[in-house]
Motif scaffolding. Structure first.
Motif, PDB file in Angstrom:
ATOM      1  N   LYS A 180       0.814  -1.217   0.000  1.00 25.13           N
ATOM      2  CA  LYS A 180       0.000   0.000   0.000  1.00 25.13           C
ATOM      3  C   LYS A 180       0.849   1.269   0.000  1.00 25.13           C
ATOM      4  CE  LYS A 180      -3.859  -2.199   2.441  1.00 25.13           C
ATOM      5  NZ  LYS A 180      -4.679  -2.196   3.693  1.00 25.13           N
ATOM      6  N   GLY A 181       2.180   1.125  -0.086  1.00 27.83           N
ATOM      7  CA  GLY A 181       3.054   2.295  -0.097  1.00 27.83           C
ATOM      8  C   GLY A 181       3.329   2.854   1.278  1.00 27.83           C
ATOM      9  N   GLY A 182       3.110   2.046   2.329  1.00 26.34           N
ATOM     10  CA  GLY A 182       3.322   2.528   3.692  1.00 26.34           C
ATOM     11  C   GLY A 182       4.777   2.603   4.096  1.00 26.34           C
ATOM     12  N   ILE A 183       5.680   1.985   3.335  1.00 31.00           N
ATOM     13  CA  ILE A 183       7.115   2.080   3.598  1.00 31.00           C
ATOM     14  C   ILE A 183       7.674   3.152   2.668  1.00 31.00           C
ATOM     15  CG2 ILE A 183       9.278   0.816   3.778  1.00 31.00           C
ATOM     16  CD1 ILE A 183       7.105  -0.247   5.596  1.00 31.00           C
ATOM     17  N   PRO A 184       8.241   4.237   3.207  1.00 29.05           N
ATOM     18  CA  PRO A 184       8.658   5.371   2.359  1.00 29.05           C
ATOM     19  C   PRO A 184       9.981   5.138   1.622  1.00 29.05           C
ATOM     20  CG  PRO A 184       9.150   5.860   4.634  1.00 29.05           C
ATOM     21  CD  PRO A 184       8.435   4.533   4.632  1.00 29.05           C
ATOM     22  N   CYS A 185      10.130   3.974   1.047  1.00 32.27           N
ATOM     23  CA  CYS A 185      11.311   3.686   0.240  1.00 32.27           C
ATOM     24  C   CYS A 185      10.955   2.590  -0.747  1.00 32.27           C
ATOM     25  CB  CYS A 185      12.509   3.276   1.099  1.00 32.27           C
ATOM     26  SG  CYS A 185      12.246   1.766   2.062  1.00 32.27           S
ATOM     27  N   ARG A 186      11.769   2.449  -1.756  1.00 30.26           N
ATOM     28  CA  ARG A 186      11.529   1.402  -2.741  1.00 30.26           C
ATOM     29  C   ARG A 186      12.842   0.755  -3.128  1.00 30.26           C
ATOM     30  NH1 ARG A 186      12.381   3.031  -8.125  1.00 30.26           N
ATOM     31  NH2 ARG A 186      12.851   5.251  -8.381  1.00 30.26           N
ATOM     32  N   LEU A 187      12.749  -0.452  -3.622  1.00 33.47           N
ATOM     33  CA  LEU A 187      13.927  -1.223  -4.008  1.00 33.47           C
ATOM     34  C   LEU A 187      14.378  -0.830  -5.400  1.00 33.47           C
ATOM     35  CD1 LEU A 187      15.919  -3.603  -3.551  1.00 33.47           C
ATOM     36  CD2 LEU A 187      14.142  -5.099  -4.477  1.00 33.47           C
ATOM     37  N   ARG A 247      19.779  -1.589  -3.820  1.00 30.27           N
ATOM     38  CA  ARG A 247      19.817  -0.481  -2.860  1.00 30.27           C
ATOM     39  C   ARG A 247      18.410   0.061  -2.671  1.00 30.27           C
ATOM     40  NH1 ARG A 247      19.558   4.629  -5.107  1.00 30.27           N
ATOM     41  NH2 ARG A 247      19.660   4.704  -7.393  1.00 30.27           N
ATOM     42  N   LEU A 248      18.254   0.866  -1.628  1.00 32.93           N
ATOM     43  CA  LEU A 248      16.975   1.496  -1.334  1.00 32.93           C
ATOM     44  C   LEU A 248      17.004   2.952  -1.775  1.00 32.93           C
ATOM     45  CD1 LEU A 248      16.032   0.200   2.236  1.00 32.93           C
ATOM     46  CD2 LEU A 248      15.204  -0.622   0.028  1.00 32.93           C
ATOM     47  N   GLN A 249      15.911   3.384  -2.308  1.00 32.47           N
ATOM     48  CA  GLN A 249      15.733   4.801  -2.627  1.00 32.47           C
ATOM     49  C   GLN A 249      14.587   5.331  -1.771  1.00 32.47           C
ATOM     50  OE1 GLN A 249      15.703   5.910  -6.771  1.00 32.47           O
ATOM     51  NE2 GLN A 249      14.350   7.655  -6.416  1.00 32.47           N
ATOM     52  N   TRP A 250      14.898   6.286  -0.891  1.00 32.07           N
ATOM     53  CA  TRP A 250      13.915   6.811   0.043  1.00 32.07           C
ATOM     54  C   TRP A 250      13.107   7.923  -0.614  1.00 32.07           C
ATOM     55  CZ3 TRP A 250      13.235   4.682   4.872  1.00 32.07           C
ATOM     56  CH2 TRP A 250      14.222   3.771   5.291  1.00 32.07           C
ATOM     57  N   ASP A 251      11.839   7.990  -0.257  1.00 29.35           N
ATOM     58  CA  ASP A 251      10.985   9.057  -0.768  1.00 29.35           C
ATOM     59  C   ASP A 251      11.397  10.414  -0.206  1.00 29.35           C
ATOM     60  OD1 ASP A 251       9.648   7.026  -2.036  1.00 29.35           O
ATOM     61  OD2 ASP A 251       8.009   6.936  -0.573  1.00 29.35           O
ATOM     62  N   SER A 252      11.918  10.388   1.004  1.00 32.45           N
ATOM     63  CA  SER A 252      12.473  11.594   1.636  1.00 32.45           C
ATOM     64  C   SER A 252      13.674  11.169   2.468  1.00 32.45           C
ATOM     65  CB  SER A 252      11.417  12.279   2.519  1.00 32.45           C
ATOM     66  OG  SER A 252      10.961  11.387   3.520  1.00 32.45           O
ATOM     67  N   PRO A 305      10.742  -8.891  -2.348  1.00 25.64           N
ATOM     68  CA  PRO A 305      11.777  -7.961  -1.868  1.00 25.64           C
ATOM     69  C   PRO A 305      11.649  -7.612  -0.396  1.00 25.64           C
ATOM     70  CG  PRO A 305      10.026  -6.717  -2.889  1.00 25.64           C
ATOM     71  CD  PRO A 305       9.603  -8.157  -2.967  1.00 25.64           C
ATOM     72  N   TYR A 306      10.686  -8.244   0.317  1.00 25.88           N
ATOM     73  CA  TYR A 306      10.443  -7.860   1.703  1.00 25.88           C
ATOM     74  C   TYR A 306      11.668  -8.080   2.582  1.00 25.88           C
ATOM     75  CZ  TYR A 306       5.760  -8.539  -0.241  1.00 25.88           C
ATOM     76  OH  TYR A 306       4.654  -8.495  -1.046  1.00 25.88           O
ATOM     77  N   THR A 307      12.406  -9.164   2.336  1.00 25.49           N
ATOM     78  CA  THR A 307      13.579  -9.451   3.163  1.00 25.49           C
ATOM     79  C   THR A 307      14.622  -8.344   3.047  1.00 25.49           C
ATOM     80  OG1 THR A 307      14.450 -10.785   1.326  1.00 25.49           O
ATOM     81  CG2 THR A 307      13.261 -11.941   3.058  1.00 25.49           C
ATOM     82  N   PHE A 308      14.876  -7.898   1.822  1.00 24.13           N
ATOM     83  CA  PHE A 308      15.902  -6.867   1.620  1.00 24.13           C
ATOM     84  C   PHE A 308      15.426  -5.519   2.132  1.00 24.13           C
ATOM     85  CE2 PHE A 308      17.931  -3.486  -0.808  1.00 24.13           C
ATOM     86  CZ  PHE A 308      19.269  -3.806  -0.675  1.00 24.13           C
ATOM     87  N   VAL A 309      14.200  -5.143   1.830  1.00 23.93           N
ATOM     88  CA  VAL A 309      13.685  -3.834   2.234  1.00 23.93           C
ATOM     89  C   VAL A 309      13.682  -3.706   3.755  1.00 23.93           C
ATOM     90  CG1 VAL A 309      11.647  -2.349   2.232  1.00 23.93           C
ATOM     91  CG2 VAL A 309      12.317  -3.534   0.144  1.00 23.93           C
ATOM     92  N   SER A 310      13.279  -4.745   4.447  1.00 24.75           N
ATOM     93  CA  SER A 310      13.180  -4.675   5.909  1.00 24.75           C
ATOM     94  C   SER A 310      14.555  -4.572   6.567  1.00 24.75           C
ATOM     95  CB  SER A 310      12.424  -5.888   6.447  1.00 24.75           C
ATOM     96  OG  SER A 310      13.079  -7.095   6.087  1.00 24.75           O
TER      97      SER A 310
END
Length: 248
Positions: free
Chosen positions: A86-93, A101-106, A130-135
């Motif tokens: 739902k986009g509740g994590i402010p970053c994407r893979l 790597r992660l890219q943060w929205d802010s 990607p949940y394992t890497f993002v977390s």
């Protein structure tokens, strides 16, 4: 006179032959009963049952509902997966040619740890990409911000049970991610972790029985002692008497 005798002989032969044919040929009722008996003894190849026996469908064996109705496909998504979708994590893979790597929205330093850090810790129990890497990467990068200690200490009472769940997980990879997260948290909050440490040491003590985890757990405990001080050593020794201090 001869014609009448021949005609009489012919009629006699016809009567005899007719009687013989009636005796030797089955009656219509007998034919009907025989046909019914044959139809009962041999099932029709046009029936659905016989068609399934002769030509079984491959989907009968491959249908996941038949194989395991309680499989992963029928399970509801985890809390972390639902929040992430739902986009509740402010970053994407971001997929790279060498590593991800992660890219943060802010910028992470502008983000509140409540509830983001707790949500990322819940994701440590995930077993799928990607949940394992993002977390795990999100948890690590969030603790690297300048004011991380001030933000992390207030959420410790809610964060520790989540880390305990990861450390108690049966999956080895989940346990390793939980162990790394515990060390990262110790570096940031220092002695503030001591009051909550006893809730985590039981899981570490159980895993020490596995030889492949003996060295990483020992190194993690030494990190906890290093950042937690002498009080931390007392707590560790009370739960794990075989622990060898860094001062030895």
């Amino acid at each position: 006179m001869q014609k009448s005798e021949c005609h009489g002989d012919t009629q006699l032969r016809n009567r005899v032959t007719g009687n013989y044919n009636q005796r030797t040929s089955p009656s219509p009722q007998i034919k009907h009963r025989t046909t019914v008996q044959r139809s009962k003894s041999s099932p029709s190849t046009n029936s659905p049952d016989s068609a399934r026996k002769v030509h079984p469908r491959p989907s009968d064996k491959l249908n996941p509902k038949t194989i395991n109705p309680f499989g992963e496909q029928s399970r509801a998504p985890s809390a972390f997966a639902a929040v992430y979708s739902k986009g509740g994590i402010p970053c994407r893979l971001v997929h790279g040619s060498v590593k991800h790597r992660l890219q943060w929205d802010s910028p992470p330093e502008h983000l509140s740890f409540d509830p983001l850090l707790i949500t990322l810790a819940e994701g440590l129990r995930e077993t799928k990409h990607p949940y394992t890497f993002v977390s795990k990467e999100g948890f690590r990068e969030l603790l690297l911000v300048r004011d991380a200690p001030e933000k992390a200490v207030p959420v410790l009472p809610r964060l520790i049970p989540v880390l305990k769940a990861a450390l108690s997980h049966s999956d080895d990879d989940v346990f390793e991610r939980g162990l790394n997260a515990l060390v990262q948290l110790s570096v940031v909050v220092g002695p503030s972790l001591n009051d909550h440490l006893k809730h985590l040491l039981t899981s570490l003590f159980k895993r020490l029985r596995d030889k492949k985890f003996k060295e990483p757990i020992t190194k993690a405990l030494q990190k906890l002692e290093q950042h937690g001080g002498s009080e931390c050593l007392i707590i560790i020794k009370a739960k794990i008497p075989t622990y060898c201090s860094i001062c030895c």
